[in-house]
Scaffold this motif. Structure first.
Motif, PDB file in Angstrom:
ATOM      1  N   TYR A  13       0.834  -1.208   0.000  1.00  0.00           N
ATOM      2  CA  TYR A  13       0.000   0.000   0.000  1.00  0.00           C
ATOM      3  C   TYR A  13       0.871   1.261   0.000  1.00  0.00           C
ATOM      4  N   ALA A  14       1.904   1.279   0.833  1.00  0.00           N
ATOM      5  CA  ALA A  14       2.758   2.464   0.952  1.00  0.00           C
ATOM      6  C   ALA A  14       3.490   2.751  -0.352  1.00  0.00           C
ATOM      7  N   VAL A  15       4.026   1.710  -0.985  1.00  0.00           N
ATOM      8  CA  VAL A  15       4.751   1.918  -2.248  1.00  0.00           C
ATOM      9  C   VAL A  15       3.819   2.527  -3.288  1.00  0.00           C
ATOM     10  N   THR A  16       2.608   1.976  -3.402  1.00  0.00           N
ATOM     11  CA  THR A  16       1.636   2.515  -4.359  1.00  0.00           C
ATOM     12  C   THR A  16       1.276   3.960  -4.018  1.00  0.00           C
ATOM     13  N   ARG A  17       1.053   4.204  -2.728  1.00  0.00           N
ATOM     14  CA  ARG A  17       0.656   5.559  -2.278  1.00  0.00           C
ATOM     15  C   ARG A  17       1.749   6.573  -2.617  1.00  0.00           C
ATOM     16  N   PHE A  18       3.009   6.218  -2.350  1.00  0.00           N
ATOM     17  CA  PHE A  18       4.110   7.143  -2.622  1.00  0.00           C
ATOM     18  C   PHE A  18       4.264   7.387  -4.123  1.00  0.00           C
ATOM     19  N   ASN A  19       4.144   6.325  -4.918  1.00  0.00           N
ATOM     20  CA  ASN A  19       4.298   6.480  -6.367  1.00  0.00           C
ATOM     21  C   ASN A  19       3.167   7.316  -6.958  1.00  0.00           C
ATOM     22  N   ARG A  20       1.944   7.052  -6.527  1.00  0.00           N
ATOM     23  CA  ARG A  20       0.809   7.818  -7.049  1.00  0.00           C
ATOM     24  C   ARG A  20       0.859   9.273  -6.610  1.00  0.00           C
ATOM     25  N   ALA A  21       1.425   9.519  -5.427  1.00  0.00           N
ATOM     26  CA  ALA A  21       1.508  10.900  -4.919  1.00  0.00           C
ATOM     27  C   ALA A  21       2.660  11.676  -5.556  1.00  0.00           C
ATOM     28  N   GLY A  22       3.503  10.975  -6.320  1.00  0.00           N
ATOM     29  CA  GLY A  22       4.641  11.653  -6.944  1.00  0.00           C
ATOM     30  C   GLY A  22       5.712  12.059  -5.956  1.00  0.00           C
ATOM     31  N   CYS A  23       5.912  11.249  -4.912  1.00  0.00           N
ATOM     32  CA  CYS A  23       6.959  11.563  -3.937  1.00  0.00           C
ATOM     33  C   CYS A  23       8.325  11.571  -4.620  1.00  0.00           C
ATOM     34  N   TYR A  24       9.211  12.436  -4.129  1.00  0.00           N
ATOM     35  CA  TYR A  24      10.580  12.525  -4.659  1.00  0.00           C
ATOM     36  C   TYR A  24      11.535  11.962  -3.611  1.00  0.00           C
ATOM     37  N   PHE A  25      12.475  11.148  -4.080  1.00  0.00           N
ATOM     38  CA  PHE A  25      13.377  10.463  -3.147  1.00  0.00           C
ATOM     39  C   PHE A  25      14.804  10.970  -3.353  1.00  0.00           C
ATOM     40  N   GLY A  26      15.211  11.921  -2.512  1.00  0.00           N
ATOM     41  CA  GLY A  26      16.536  12.501  -2.650  1.00  0.00           C
ATOM     42  C   GLY A  26      17.229  12.712  -1.316  1.00  0.00           C
ATOM     43  N   HIS A  27      16.742  12.042  -0.284  1.00  0.00           N
ATOM     44  CA  HIS A  27      17.275  12.274   1.058  1.00  0.00           C
ATOM     45  C   HIS A  27      17.911  11.029   1.651  1.00  0.00           C
ATOM     46  N   GLY A  28      18.454  10.173   0.798  1.00  0.00           N
ATOM     47  CA  GLY A  28      19.195   9.034   1.319  1.00  0.00           C
ATOM     48  C   GLY A  28      18.681   7.693   0.842  1.00  0.00           C
ATOM     49  N   LEU A  29      17.363   7.533   0.801  1.00  0.00           N
ATOM     50  CA  LEU A  29      16.795   6.267   0.328  1.00  0.00           C
ATOM     51  C   LEU A  29      16.407   6.426  -1.151  1.00  0.00           C
ATOM     52  N   PRO A  30      16.672   5.390  -1.982  1.00  0.00           N
ATOM     53  CA  PRO A  30      16.620   5.585  -3.428  1.00  0.00           C
ATOM     54  C   PRO A  30      15.241   5.572  -4.063  1.00  0.00           C
ATOM     55  N   ASP A  31      14.249   4.939  -3.414  1.00  0.00           N
ATOM     56  CA  ASP A  31      12.973   4.789  -4.112  1.00  0.00           C
ATOM     57  C   ASP A  31      11.838   4.552  -3.114  1.00  0.00           C
ATOM     58  N   ALA A  32      10.626   4.420  -3.669  1.00  0.00           N
ATOM     59  CA  ALA A  32       9.427   4.275  -2.836  1.00  0.00           C
ATOM     60  C   ALA A  32       9.487   3.005  -1.991  1.00  0.00           C
ATOM     61  N   TYR A  33      10.027   1.933  -2.538  1.00  0.00           N
ATOM     62  CA  TYR A  33      10.075   0.665  -1.795  1.00  0.00           C
ATOM     63  C   TYR A  33      10.965   0.794  -0.564  1.00  0.00           C
ATOM     64  N   ASP A  34      12.203   1.261  -0.741  1.00  0.00           N
ATOM     65  CA  ASP A  34      13.121   1.363   0.398  1.00  0.00           C
ATOM     66  C   ASP A  34      12.587   2.320   1.459  1.00  0.00           C
ATOM     67  N   GLU A  35      11.948   3.397   1.003  1.00  0.00           N
ATOM     68  CA  GLU A  35      11.419   4.356   1.972  1.00  0.00           C
ATOM     69  C   GLU A  35      10.227   3.766   2.735  1.00  0.00           C
ATOM     70  N   ALA A  36       9.395   3.004   2.026  1.00  0.00           N
ATOM     71  CA  ALA A  36       8.249   2.363   2.684  1.00  0.00           C
ATOM     72  C   ALA A  36       8.728   1.337   3.712  1.00  0.00           C
ATOM     73  N   VAL A  37       9.725   0.536   3.347  1.00  0.00           N
ATOM     74  CA  VAL A  37      10.280  -0.446   4.289  1.00  0.00           C
ATOM     75  C   VAL A  37      10.789   0.261   5.543  1.00  0.00           C
ATOM     76  N   TYR A  38      11.575   1.318   5.331  1.00  0.00           N
ATOM     77  CA  TYR A  38      12.155   2.036   6.474  1.00  0.00           C
ATOM     78  C   TYR A  38      11.059   2.617   7.378  1.00  0.00           C
ATOM     79  N   LEU A  39      10.091   3.287   6.788  1.00  0.00           N
ATOM     80  CA  LEU A  39       9.066   3.958   7.595  1.00  0.00           C
ATOM     81  C   LEU A  39       8.201   2.954   8.356  1.00  0.00           C
ATOM     82  N   ILE A  40       7.866   1.836   7.725  1.00  0.00           N
ATOM     83  CA  ILE A  40       7.031   0.834   8.400  1.00  0.00           C
ATOM     84  C   ILE A  40       7.810   0.163   9.527  1.00  0.00           C
ATOM     85  N   LEU A  41       9.044  -0.255   9.250  1.00  0.00           N
ATOM     86  CA  LEU A  41       9.837  -0.910  10.298  1.00  0.00           C
ATOM     87  C   LEU A  41      10.090   0.040  11.466  1.00  0.00           C
TER      88      LEU A  41
END
Length: 312
Positions: free
Chosen positions: A33-61
């Motif tokens: 759900y988080a990966v889809t939500r971030f991709n649909r929202a057009g999130c930009y990943f430039g603060h250390g984590l490379p993409d929606a998947y890695d950021e979703a994993v980090y935030l959930i854990l």
């Protein structure tokens, strides 16, 4: 015989049985759900984590207080309702408010080092973190012989702390123009027990730094051009603008550093400055500068090095 669905009270109950909080049960569900939500929202990943998947994993854990490096054992674990609400809130902050993940969790990582961060400082990210892992070789031949080093534009204090570990006998001077940033840096320095080795100085460049000589000076200064500042993704707008932009070509502070550094370097001293994608701008602005551009695992030509003798 009446069917129980005819009861309007039942309809009210069923109205609450839909949507992510009701339907997403496991870590795996929420990750998807988080990966889809971030991709649909057009999130930009430039603060250390490379993409929606890695950021979703980090935030959930992080939200579930699980080990950040161990997703697999927990993928099919069921999440109780109160924890689902916490995860949902975090996902919404990231997707709707475009808050960088580090500001949501209050922490950022450079390698194995954790730092407390909030919107008073930019989110730590620097090629220097990789270059310091081997003591900045070959430019620093013996890390144990470095006795005085400087982190110019220290922000959260992250690079000063990495330097203290890379150069075990060095006293570090960490400089920033922002008192807010220095307050965050002080907390991080205390967390690592380095108050005796890292001194904080409030200064615009070298202006208020007491005259002394350093074996090694590094700086990750603001270097975003004016044009780029006007088109930054929303995530960067949560960071202090003073820590990002530096004039028309992004090099206003770099000019000051190159002009003043000779007074603060030992005869064998080294100055290293990170400028991101601006190599061409640096070479156009300083055609006589004998700089060496470095390669780091995550990018080439983002950091240049100048020896003291080349600046005189």
């Amino acid at each position: 015989m009446n069917d129980h669905h005819d009861d309007p009270l039942d309809d009210d109950e069923h109205a609450h049985e839909h949507g992510p909080l009701a339907e997403l049960v496991t870590v795996r569900d929420w990750l998807r759900y988080a990966v889809t939500r971030f991709n649909r929202a057009g999130c930009y990943f430039g603060h250390g984590l490379p993409d929606a998947y890695d950021e979703a994993v980090y935030l959930i854990l992080h939200t579930l207080a699980l080990p950040l490096d161990r997703l697999e054992p927990f993928l099919d674990a069921c999440i109780p309702g109160d924890e689902r609400e916490a995860i949902f809130e975090v996902i919404e902050k990231r997707a709707v408010d475009k808050l960088p993940a580090a500001y949501i969790t209050g922490e950022a990582w450079l390698g194995d080092f954790r730092f407390e961060v909030d919107p008073r400082v930019i989110v730590p990210r620097s090629y220097f973190a990789e270059l310091l892992e081997d003591g900045f070789a070959p430019w620093v031949q013996n890390p144990e012989e470095v006795t005085a080093a400087m982190d110019m534009c220290t922000g959260s204090g992250c690079l000063a702390i990495l330097m203290a570990h890379a150069f075990p006998n060095a006293h570090i001077t960490a400089v920033d123009i922002s008192q807010d940033a220095l307050d965050v840096a002080a907390a991080n320095i205390a967390a690592y027990g380095l108050e005796d080795r890292i001194a904080l100085v409030k200064s615009d460049g070298f202006a208020a730094v007491p005259e002394q000589r350093f074996d090694f000076i590094l700086s990750n200064p603001p270097y975003v051009t004016r044009a780029s500042m006007e088109s930054l993704p929303a995530e960067y707008l949560h960071e202090p603008g003073i820590a990002l932009g530096s004039g028309e070509d992004g090099l206003d502070l770099v000019r000051k550093l190159l002009a003043d550094a000779p007074r603060f370097l030992t005869p064998e001293g080294v100055l290293a400055i990170e400028v991101g994608h601006n190599r061409a701008l640096v070479e156009a602005a300083f055609p006589a500068l004998s700089a060496t551009w470095l390669s780091a695992p995550s990018g080439d030509d983002k950091v240049f090095v100048v020896e003291a003798g080349q600046l005189l």
